[in-house]
Design a protein around this motif. Structure first.
Motif, PDB file in Angstrom:
ATOM      1  N   ASP A   1       0.795  -1.224   0.000  1.00  0.00           N
ATOM      2  CA  ASP A   1       0.000   0.000   0.000  1.00  0.00           C
ATOM      3  C   ASP A   1       0.827   1.273   0.000  1.00  0.00           C
ATOM      4  O   ASP A   1       0.279   2.369  -0.009  1.00  0.00           O
TER       5      ASP A   1
ATOM      6  N   ASP B   1      -7.223  -9.409   2.276  1.00  0.00           N
ATOM      7  CA  ASP B   1      -7.869  -8.752   3.414  1.00  0.00           C
ATOM      8  C   ASP B   1      -6.946  -8.704   4.624  1.00  0.00           C
ATOM      9  O   ASP B   1      -6.829  -7.672   5.294  1.00  0.00           O
TER      10      ASP B   1
ATOM     11  N   VAL C   1      -3.534   5.608  -6.452  1.00  0.00           N
ATOM     12  CA  VAL C   1      -4.941   5.504  -6.070  1.00  0.00           C
ATOM     13  C   VAL C   1      -5.355   4.039  -6.157  1.00  0.00           C
ATOM     14  O   VAL C   1      -5.428   3.452  -7.249  1.00  0.00           O
ATOM     15  N   ASP C   2      -5.582   3.429  -4.990  1.00  0.00           N
ATOM     16  CA  ASP C   2      -6.028   2.040  -4.898  1.00  0.00           C
ATOM     17  C   ASP C   2      -5.088   1.056  -5.589  1.00  0.00           C
ATOM     18  O   ASP C   2      -5.522   0.012  -6.089  1.00  0.00           O
ATOM     19  N   THR C   3      -3.800   1.376  -5.626  1.00  0.00           N
ATOM     20  CA  THR C   3      -2.834   0.430  -6.188  1.00  0.00           C
ATOM     21  C   THR C   3      -2.596  -0.737  -5.243  1.00  0.00           C
ATOM     22  O   THR C   3      -2.027  -1.750  -5.642  1.00  0.00           O
ATOM     23  N   ARG C   4      -2.995  -0.579  -3.971  1.00  0.00           N
ATOM     24  CA  ARG C   4      -2.742  -1.618  -2.969  1.00  0.00           C
ATOM     25  C   ARG C   4      -3.379  -2.946  -3.351  1.00  0.00           C
ATOM     26  O   ARG C   4      -2.841  -4.010  -3.033  1.00  0.00           O
ATOM     27  N   PHE C   5      -4.540  -2.886  -4.006  1.00  0.00           N
ATOM     28  CA  PHE C   5      -5.256  -4.127  -4.318  1.00  0.00           C
ATOM     29  C   PHE C   5      -4.536  -4.915  -5.410  1.00  0.00           C
ATOM     30  O   PHE C   5      -4.364  -6.131  -5.306  1.00  0.00           O
TER      31      PHE C   5
ATOM     32  N   LEU D   1      -3.757  -6.267   4.027  1.00  0.00           N
ATOM     33  CA  LEU D   1      -3.995  -4.825   4.015  1.00  0.00           C
ATOM     34  C   LEU D   1      -4.518  -4.293   5.344  1.00  0.00           C
ATOM     35  O   LEU D   1      -4.480  -3.077   5.581  1.00  0.00           O
TER      36      LEU D   1
ATOM     37  N   ASP E   1       0.147   3.956  -2.617  1.00  0.00           N
ATOM     38  CA  ASP E   1      -0.999   4.801  -2.303  1.00  0.00           C
ATOM     39  C   ASP E   1      -0.641   5.813  -1.215  1.00  0.00           C
ATOM     40  O   ASP E   1      -0.965   6.995  -1.324  1.00  0.00           O
ATOM     41  N   GLU E   2       0.028   5.331  -0.171  1.00  0.00           N
ATOM     42  CA  GLU E   2       0.302   6.162   0.999  1.00  0.00           C
ATOM     43  C   GLU E   2       1.374   7.204   0.742  1.00  0.00           C
ATOM     44  O   GLU E   2       1.340   8.292   1.313  1.00  0.00           O
TER      45      GLU E   2
END
Length: 460
Positions: free
Chosen positions: A152, A233, A161-165, A236, A155-156
């Motif tokens: 993540d 899940d 933007v929502d690259t963590r997924f 993250l 993103d942080e």
């Protein structure tokens, strides 16, 4: 074969020196910017550093790969993986999945292991003097002892933007297709240890094995059951705060950190010269003593970056060299300590240091304001600021406080009131002092809670 781990307790960061005694050559992986330790290791072992490389574009420290290659004449290698958006912006040889670096009988093979970042490489090492089978994996920020590199941070810290997924999906695939395909005996040497913000539960042991992680790592059951969503899940959930300076590290490491070259020893400055520089707003004073000593009196407007194992970490909270060009004056016991402090600071790109002083004599001083826990309720304030991490705040905090971790304060001034008194606290007072003095340096009226949350909790 020689494998040496060079560990920076400050940033919980590991680099590796791999040498062939017969050939007298070595490769260094993920070096930091104060490169003397690698040059000394090469000299002590009668070796030449002929190759320098890194696992990925780092976010938590400024890479020393370019610095070491320039100083030694070594070939410089970086990842060519990750697609067009994740290419390095400086000249170096590119490594791809399956590329090799060879020194003597030793083969260093690049494995593309995306997840933490798209371009991430791990390095599989085979000592050909004994076997044609790999025995070691330098896993960078892919696999840690007991944990995984967080997906993540883009993103942080890098504006994603929502690259963590997507990163979490890639990490699952890298574990399944690459890591778990390796023999159980392969020793895993990660790029970070306990205390790093690049994962949420890193182990303190310096290495592990593929077999041990397969059996006991938290992610093992998810891979065994092919439960990708459950893995995502869990991965993250509960990741720690990302320090704001990570964004600057990402940008500079991608473009290529500035070369320091040979640094002359820092010179002791006279009090008169420091006063003139402070009066002209051309210098920034850094008090490197513990917060308890700073509370007894320090230079007016000084930063507090305590000397010790967290100098680089706290320096990155208190100084943003991208917007503040004033050189630092360090409070140090002598030239040796001053240079050691500077070594820590350059690891996070804080390069401009004018010199040092050994005491406060002749300098304008003041006593920072503090408030006792029993007087907190009666103090008129605009904001009660908790500079601990999100998880600490969630576990218990002073009612009415606002959480903003110390590593993000200077980069989120728009969340702070422009008028009135700000009261800061952390757990014991160390982090609060770093953040409070950084805010005072910016012109805010700041009062520190004596003893911080621990003292308040004891009193309440």
């Amino acid at each position: 074969m020689l494998i040496e781990r060079i560990y920076d307790e400050d940033l919980a960061q590991a680099s590796y020196f791999i040498g062939c005694q017969r050939q007298g050559e070595a490769v260094v992986v993920d070096p930091r910017r104060d490169i003397g330790v690698y040059q000394a290791m090469a000299a002590a072992n009668g070796m030449r550093i002929v190759a320098v490389t890194e696992t990925h574009i780092h976010a938590d420290y400024l890479s020393g790969s370019r610095e070491l290659a320039a100083a030694t004449g070594a070939a410089l290698y970086v990842s060519g993986e990750g697609g067009v958006d994740w290419q390095y912006g400086f000249t170096a040889e590119r490594l791809y999945d399956g590329s090799t670096i060879t020194i003597g009988n030793i083969t260093v093979k690049a494995l593309h292991t995306p997840g933490h970042t798209p371009e991430h490489l791990s390095f599989l090492i085979t000592d050909g003097a004994f076997t044609d089978q790999p025995g070691y994996l330098l896993s960078g920020d892919f696999v840690f002892a007991g944990d995984l590199g967080r997906p993540d941070l883009l993103d942080e810290a890098a504006g994603g933007v929502d690259t963590r997924f997507a990163g979490a999906k890639h990490l699952f695939a890298s574990l399944r297709d690459v890591f778990l395909s390796l023999p159980d005996h392969v020793q895993v040497h990660p790029g970070h240890g306990s205390g790093s913000a690049c994962g949420k539960a890193l182990g303190a042991v310096p290495s592990t094995t593929v077999g041990y992680e397969r059996l006991y790592a938290w992610w093992g059951p998810y891979l065994a059951a092919d439960d990708e969503q459950g893995f995502i899940d869990e991965l993250l959930d509960g990741q720690p705060d990302a320090h704001a300076y990570f964004a600057r590290m990402k940008k500079e490491n991608r473009e290529g950190p500035a070369l320091l070259g040979s640094r002359a020893p820092l010179q002791e400055l006279s009090a008169a010269d420091v006063v003139r520089g402070l009066d002209a707003n051309e210098l920034t004073f850094v008090d490197t003593r513990p917060n308890t000593a700073v509370h007894e009196g320090t230079v007016a407007g000084a930063l507090n970056i305590p000397a010790g194992k967290s100098t680089a970490s706290f320096g990155s909270w208190a100084v943003d060299p991208a917007r503040d060009l004033r050189p630092l004056v360090l409070l140090a016991s002598d030239q040796e300590q001053a240079h050691d402090l500077w070594d820590h600071l350059v690891r996070v790109g804080i390069d401009r240091v004018a010199g040092y002083v050994t005491g406060l004599e002749g300098l304008p001083t003041s006593v920072p304001r503090t408030v006792a826990p029993e007087d907190l309720a009666s103090l008129e304030r605009a904001l009660l600021l908790d500079v601990r991490a999100k998880g600490e705040h969630a576990a218990g905090h002073i009612p009415g406080s606002q959480q903003l971790s110390g590593g993000r304060v200077l980069w989120n001034l728009d969340q702070l009131p422009t008028e009135g008194t700000i009261v800061t606290y952390c757990q014991s007072g160390v982090r609060s002092s770093v953040a409070a003095n950084a805010l005072r340096h910016e012109g805010y009226d700041v009062v520190e809670l004596e003893g911080s949350y621990a003292a308040w909790a004891a009193a309440n």
